[in-house]
Design an enzyme around this catalytic site. Structure first.
Site, PDB file in Angstrom:
ATOM      1  N   CYS A 180      10.651   2.493  41.103  1.00 57.86           N
ATOM      2  CA  CYS A 180      10.413   3.490  40.048  1.00 57.86           C
ATOM      3  C   CYS A 180       9.980   2.817  38.750  1.00 57.86           C
ATOM      4  O   CYS A 180       9.127   3.331  38.021  1.00 57.86           O
ATOM      5  CB  CYS A 180      11.680   4.322  39.807  1.00 57.86           C
ATOM      6  SG  CYS A 180      12.232   5.209  41.263  1.00 57.86           S
TER       7      CYS A 180
HETATM    8  C1  BEZ Z   1      13.348   2.144  43.851  1.00 57.57           C
HETATM    9  O1  BEZ Z   1      12.755   2.757  42.970  1.00 57.57           O
HETATM   10  O2  BEZ Z   1      13.197   0.948  44.010  1.00 57.57           O
HETATM   11  C2  BEZ Z   1      14.238   2.873  44.791  1.00 57.57           C
HETATM   12  C3  BEZ Z   1      14.881   4.020  44.377  1.00 57.57           C
HETATM   13  C4  BEZ Z   1      15.748   4.644  45.244  1.00 57.57           C
HETATM   14  C5  BEZ Z   1      15.952   4.139  46.510  1.00 57.57           C
HETATM   15  C6  BEZ Z   1      15.287   2.985  46.905  1.00 57.57           C
HETATM   16  C7  BEZ Z   1      14.419   2.366  46.057  1.00 57.57           C
END
Ligand code: BEZ
Length: 212
Positions: free
Chosen positions: A45
């Site tokens: 994210c």
């Molecule tokens: C991420 O943004 O890296 C992420 C968010 C939730 C679950 C897995 C990865």
């Protein structure tokens, strides 16, 4: 119920990192990109929101307003933004909806309980000036989106909204387009004076009509 192409994008009022937004009013006469991310302070994210910020001029030149969302609260978003700016070498320049009660996430069907009961999936909605939904995409948490693809689709949506063409697989700005099947082959020269090719009676191409 899932939002379908052609539906009016549901309106809402939400708290964001740039103040309260009434969605339709905020969109105004332009295009909109509404997208969810699973959670603040997560690696993928962080890169996605950084990339979106870096593409500010690309969205602006297409007259697209960008709005992100997760079910984290406002304080969390505000604490996370400096990390995005620092690690991605940018400055977050678009609002992020704080949706801890999952109100917007629910009306936009961004919660997929079999993927996660607590986080939104990576949803994308492109909304046209008439407020209809023109594109939906859903990615899982572990797969970051390709924002060049989102810009590419927006180019196609904006082109095909104004001209009787479709865009072929992997099309990019400047490449030949497909003449819409609703146009009779004998009517093509008048409508597409840049020229055309008839490859099959149902597969006719023409240079991109909205370029000089
Ligand atoms: C991420 O943004 O890296 C992420 C968010 C939730 C679950 C897995 C990865």
């Amino acid at each position: 119920m899932a939002i379908k192409l052609g539906d009016i994008a549901p309106d809402f009022t939400a708290q964001t990192t740039q103040g309260e937004i009434k969605f339709h009013e905020w969109l105004g006469e332009g295009w909109g990109l509404l997208f969810s991310h699973p959670a603040d302070f997560t690696p993928v994210c962080t890169t996605e929101l950084g990339m979106t910020a870096k593409l500010k001029d690309d969205f602006a030149k297409r007259n697209v307003k960008v709005l992100a969302l997760s079910v984290d609260d406002l304080e969390s978003h505000k604490n996370w933004i400096p990390d995005i700016n620092e690690t991605q070498g940018t400055s977050v320049n678009f609002p992020i909806i704080a949706d801890p009660e999952k109100k917007v996430a629910t009306i936009y069907d961004m919660m997929h309980p079999n993927a996660s009961s607590t986080m939104t999936v990576r949803s994308v909605f492109v909304i046209a000036p008439d407020k209809t939904v023109k594109l939906t995409l859903t990615y899982p948490a572990a797969t970051g989106r390709n924002f060049q693809e989102i810009l590419r689709v927006i180019d196609s949506l904006q082109l095909t909204a104004k001209h009787s063409v479709a865009t072929p697989a992997d099309w990019k700005q400047g490449e030949d387009c497909i003449v819409s099947p609703s146009i009779a082959t004998e009517d093509i020269p008048a409508k597409f004076p840049k020229g055309h090719k008839v490859i099959k009676p149902y597969l006719r191409t023409t240079p991109q009509p909205n370029l000089d």
